[in-house]
Design a protein around this motif. Structure first.
Motif, PDB file in Angstrom:
ATOM      1  N   LEU A  13       8.698   8.724   3.144  1.00 14.63           N
ATOM      2  CA  LEU A  13       8.019   9.653   4.049  1.00 14.63           C
ATOM      3  C   LEU A  13       6.754   9.033   4.630  1.00 14.63           C
ATOM      4  O   LEU A  13       6.474   9.165   5.832  1.00 14.63           O
ATOM      5  CB  LEU A  13       7.691  10.962   3.330  1.00 14.63           C
ATOM      6  CG  LEU A  13       8.893  11.835   2.984  1.00 14.63           C
ATOM      7  CD1 LEU A  13       8.478  12.997   2.086  1.00 14.63           C
ATOM      8  CD2 LEU A  13       9.577  12.331   4.238  1.00 14.63           C
ATOM      9  N   LYS A  14       5.992   8.320   3.796  1.00 20.59           N
ATOM     10  CA  LYS A  14       4.779   7.664   4.290  1.00 20.59           C
ATOM     11  C   LYS A  14       5.125   6.590   5.310  1.00 20.59           C
ATOM     12  O   LYS A  14       4.428   6.437   6.319  1.00 20.59           O
ATOM     13  CB  LYS A  14       3.983   7.056   3.132  1.00 20.59           C
ATOM     14  CG  LYS A  14       3.241   8.086   2.321  1.00 20.59           C
ATOM     15  CD  LYS A  14       2.412   7.421   1.251  1.00 20.59           C
ATOM     16  CE  LYS A  14       1.643   8.487   0.491  1.00 20.59           C
ATOM     17  NZ  LYS A  14       0.528   7.938  -0.253  1.00 20.59           N
ATOM     18  N   ALA A  15       6.188   5.833   5.052  1.00 25.39           N
ATOM     19  CA  ALA A  15       6.602   4.792   5.999  1.00 25.39           C
ATOM     20  C   ALA A  15       7.004   5.411   7.327  1.00 25.39           C
ATOM     21  O   ALA A  15       6.634   4.910   8.393  1.00 25.39           O
ATOM     22  CB  ALA A  15       7.764   3.987   5.414  1.00 25.39           C
ATOM     23  N   ILE A  16       7.742   6.505   7.282  1.00 31.16           N
ATOM     24  CA  ILE A  16       8.174   7.175   8.513  1.00 31.16           C
ATOM     25  C   ILE A  16       6.977   7.720   9.272  1.00 31.16           C
ATOM     26  O   ILE A  16       6.913   7.644  10.500  1.00 31.16           O
ATOM     27  CB  ILE A  16       9.195   8.287   8.189  1.00 31.16           C
ATOM     28  CG1 ILE A  16      10.500   7.659   7.685  1.00 31.16           C
ATOM     29  CG2 ILE A  16       9.449   9.179   9.399  1.00 31.16           C
ATOM     30  CD1 ILE A  16      11.478   8.643   7.085  1.00 31.16           C
ATOM     31  N   GLN A  17       5.992   8.249   8.556  1.00 26.54           N
ATOM     32  CA  GLN A  17       4.810   8.818   9.210  1.00 26.54           C
ATOM     33  C   GLN A  17       3.983   7.766   9.941  1.00 26.54           C
ATOM     34  O   GLN A  17       3.232   8.097  10.858  1.00 26.54           O
ATOM     35  CB  GLN A  17       3.948   9.558   8.185  1.00 26.54           C
ATOM     36  CG  GLN A  17       4.588  10.842   7.705  1.00 26.54           C
ATOM     37  CD  GLN A  17       3.831  11.477   6.552  1.00 26.54           C
ATOM     38  OE1 GLN A  17       3.016  10.840   5.909  1.00 26.54           O
ATOM     39  NE2 GLN A  17       4.126  12.742   6.301  1.00 26.54           N
ATOM     40  N   ALA A  30       0.838  -1.200   0.000  1.00 27.31           N
ATOM     41  CA  ALA A  30       0.000   0.000   0.000  1.00 27.31           C
ATOM     42  C   ALA A  30       0.873   1.250   0.000  1.00 27.31           C
ATOM     43  O   ALA A  30       0.584   2.212  -0.720  1.00 27.31           O
ATOM     44  CB  ALA A  30      -0.924   0.002   1.213  1.00 27.31           C
ATOM     45  N   LEU A  31       1.932   1.238   0.777  1.00 24.02           N
ATOM     46  CA  LEU A  31       2.834   2.395   0.808  1.00 24.02           C
ATOM     47  C   LEU A  31       3.453   2.639  -0.559  1.00 24.02           C
ATOM     48  O   LEU A  31       3.527   3.759  -1.026  1.00 24.02           O
ATOM     49  CB  LEU A  31       3.948   2.183   1.843  1.00 24.02           C
ATOM     50  CG  LEU A  31       3.549   2.313   3.304  1.00 24.02           C
ATOM     51  CD1 LEU A  31       4.703   1.878   4.200  1.00 24.02           C
ATOM     52  CD2 LEU A  31       3.152   3.734   3.622  1.00 24.02           C
ATOM     53  N   MET A  32       3.921   1.576  -1.200  1.00 27.73           N
ATOM     54  CA  MET A  32       4.586   1.731  -2.483  1.00 27.73           C
ATOM     55  C   MET A  32       3.600   2.072  -3.595  1.00 27.73           C
ATOM     56  O   MET A  32       3.912   2.847  -4.472  1.00 27.73           O
ATOM     57  CB  MET A  32       5.356   0.458  -2.852  1.00 27.73           C
ATOM     58  CG  MET A  32       6.571   0.204  -1.968  1.00 27.73           C
ATOM     59  SD  MET A  32       7.763   1.568  -1.907  1.00 27.73           S
ATOM     60  CE  MET A  32       8.355   1.583  -3.575  1.00 27.73           C
ATOM     61  N   SER A  33       2.399   1.481  -3.560  1.00 23.14           N
ATOM     62  CA  SER A  33       1.462   1.720  -4.648  1.00 23.14           C
ATOM     63  C   SER A  33       0.865   3.122  -4.573  1.00 23.14           C
ATOM     64  O   SER A  33       0.532   3.702  -5.593  1.00 23.14           O
ATOM     65  CB  SER A  33       0.350   0.671  -4.642  1.00 23.14           C
ATOM     66  OG  SER A  33      -0.427   0.796  -3.470  1.00 23.14           O
ATOM     67  N   ASP A  34       0.718   3.670  -3.373  1.00 24.29           N
ATOM     68  CA  ASP A  34       0.174   5.012  -3.224  1.00 24.29           C
ATOM     69  C   ASP A  34       1.220   6.085  -3.477  1.00 24.29           C
ATOM     70  O   ASP A  34       0.886   7.225  -3.751  1.00 24.29           O
ATOM     71  CB  ASP A  34      -0.403   5.214  -1.820  1.00 24.29           C
ATOM     72  CG  ASP A  34      -1.659   4.387  -1.579  1.00 24.29           C
ATOM     73  OD1 ASP A  34      -2.244   3.910  -2.569  1.00 24.29           O
ATOM     74  OD2 ASP A  34      -2.026   4.210  -0.412  1.00 24.29           O
ATOM     75  N   ALA A  35       2.479   5.720  -3.370  1.00 20.25           N
ATOM     76  CA  ALA A  35       3.554   6.692  -3.525  1.00 20.25           C
ATOM     77  C   ALA A  35       3.874   6.886  -5.005  1.00 20.25           C
ATOM     78  O   ALA A  35       3.829   5.951  -5.786  1.00 20.25           O
ATOM     79  CB  ALA A  35       4.798   6.216  -2.788  1.00 20.25           C
ATOM     80  N   THR A  36       4.193   8.118  -5.353  1.00 19.51           N
ATOM     81  CA  THR A  36       4.571   8.388  -6.732  1.00 19.51           C
ATOM     82  C   THR A  36       6.064   8.217  -6.946  1.00 19.51           C
ATOM     83  O   THR A  36       6.511   8.119  -8.079  1.00 19.51           O
ATOM     84  CB  THR A  36       4.161   9.820  -7.142  1.00 19.51           C
ATOM     85  OG1 THR A  36       4.781  10.745  -6.251  1.00 19.51           O
ATOM     86  CG2 THR A  36       2.660   9.985  -7.104  1.00 19.51           C
ATOM     87  N   ASN A  37       6.834   8.187  -5.860  1.00 20.99           N
ATOM     88  CA  ASN A  37       8.264   7.978  -5.976  1.00 20.99           C
ATOM     89  C   ASN A  37       8.817   7.425  -4.661  1.00 20.99           C
ATOM     90  O   ASN A  37       8.098   7.295  -3.679  1.00 20.99           O
ATOM     91  CB  ASN A  37       8.974   9.279  -6.367  1.00 20.99           C
ATOM     92  CG  ASN A  37       8.712  10.395  -5.371  1.00 20.99           C
ATOM     93  OD1 ASN A  37       8.814  10.204  -4.163  1.00 20.99           O
ATOM     94  ND2 ASN A  37       8.371  11.573  -5.864  1.00 20.99           N
TER      95      ASN A  37
END
Length: 75
Positions: free
Chosen positions: A25-29, A12-19
Protein backbone atom coordinates in the motif's frame (compact mmCIF):
# COMPACT_ATOMS: atom_id res chain seq x y z
CA UNK A 1 32.10 -9.12 3.78
CA UNK A 2 28.33 -8.81 3.74
CA UNK A 3 26.68 -6.22 1.51
CA UNK A 4 23.90 -4.03 2.83
CA UNK A 5 21.51 -1.61 1.22
CA UNK A 6 20.83 1.33 3.47
CA UNK A 7 18.50 4.28 3.04
CA UNK A 8 17.02 3.09 -0.25
CA UNK A 9 13.35 3.93 -0.92
CA UNK A 10 12.45 0.25 -1.01
CA UNK A 11 14.25 -0.38 2.28
CA UNK A 12 12.36 2.50 3.87
CA UNK A 13 9.06 1.10 2.61
CA UNK A 14 9.79 -2.36 3.97
CA UNK A 15 11.27 -1.22 7.28
CA UNK A 16 8.35 1.10 8.06
CA UNK A 17 5.77 -1.50 7.11
CA UNK A 18 4.55 -4.00 9.64
CA UNK A 19 3.57 -6.49 6.96
CA UNK A 20 3.64 -7.11 3.21
CA UNK A 21 0.19 -5.60 2.66
CA UNK A 22 1.22 -2.35 4.34
CA UNK A 23 4.45 -2.23 2.31
CA UNK A 24 2.46 -2.74 -0.91
CA UNK A 25 0.00 0.00 0.00
CA UNK A 26 2.84 2.41 0.81
CA UNK A 27 4.53 1.62 -2.50
CA UNK A 28 1.30 2.24 -4.40
CA UNK A 29 0.73 5.53 -2.56
CA UNK A 30 4.09 6.82 -3.82
CA UNK A 31 2.93 6.46 -7.45
CA UNK A 32 1.22 9.30 -9.30
CA UNK A 33 -2.58 9.28 -9.57
CA UNK A 34 -2.19 8.55 -13.27
CA UNK A 35 -0.40 5.23 -12.62
CA UNK A 36 -1.72 2.31 -14.64
CA UNK A 37 -2.29 -1.24 -13.42
CA UNK A 38 0.93 -2.15 -15.24
CA UNK A 39 2.81 0.58 -13.35
CA UNK A 40 1.47 -0.71 -10.04
CA UNK A 41 2.25 -4.35 -10.85
CA UNK A 42 5.77 -3.45 -11.98
CA UNK A 43 6.53 -1.47 -8.82
CA UNK A 44 5.22 -4.25 -6.59
CA UNK A 45 7.27 -6.79 -8.54
CA UNK A 46 10.45 -4.71 -8.15
CA UNK A 47 9.77 -4.17 -4.44
CA UNK A 48 9.34 -7.92 -3.98
CA UNK A 49 12.53 -8.74 -5.89
CA UNK A 50 14.51 -6.26 -3.78
CA UNK A 51 13.02 -7.78 -0.63
CA UNK A 52 13.97 -11.30 -1.77
CA UNK A 53 17.51 -10.17 -2.63
CA UNK A 54 17.96 -8.53 0.74
CA UNK A 55 16.68 -11.69 2.42
CA UNK A 56 19.24 -13.74 0.45
CA UNK A 57 22.00 -11.40 1.63
CA UNK A 58 20.88 -11.72 5.26
CA UNK A 59 20.82 -15.54 4.94
CA UNK A 60 24.25 -15.64 3.31
CA UNK A 61 22.90 -16.92 -0.02
CA UNK A 62 25.43 -15.01 -2.06
CA UNK A 63 28.56 -15.68 -4.10
CA UNK A 64 31.73 -13.66 -4.41
CA UNK A 65 32.64 -11.56 -7.42
CA UNK A 66 35.34 -14.10 -8.26
CA UNK A 67 32.84 -16.98 -8.16
CA UNK A 68 30.52 -15.08 -10.46
CA UNK A 69 33.36 -14.32 -12.87
CA UNK A 70 34.29 -18.02 -13.03
CA UNK A 71 30.66 -19.00 -13.54
CA UNK A 72 30.15 -16.46 -16.32
CA UNK A 73 33.29 -17.69 -18.10
CA UNK A 74 31.51 -21.00 -18.69
CA UNK A 75 28.58 -19.38 -20.50
Amino acid sequence: MQATIENSPSEALMSDATNVKEAALKAIQTLPDTASYDDIMYHLYVLNQIHLGMKDIEEGNTITHEELTREMATW
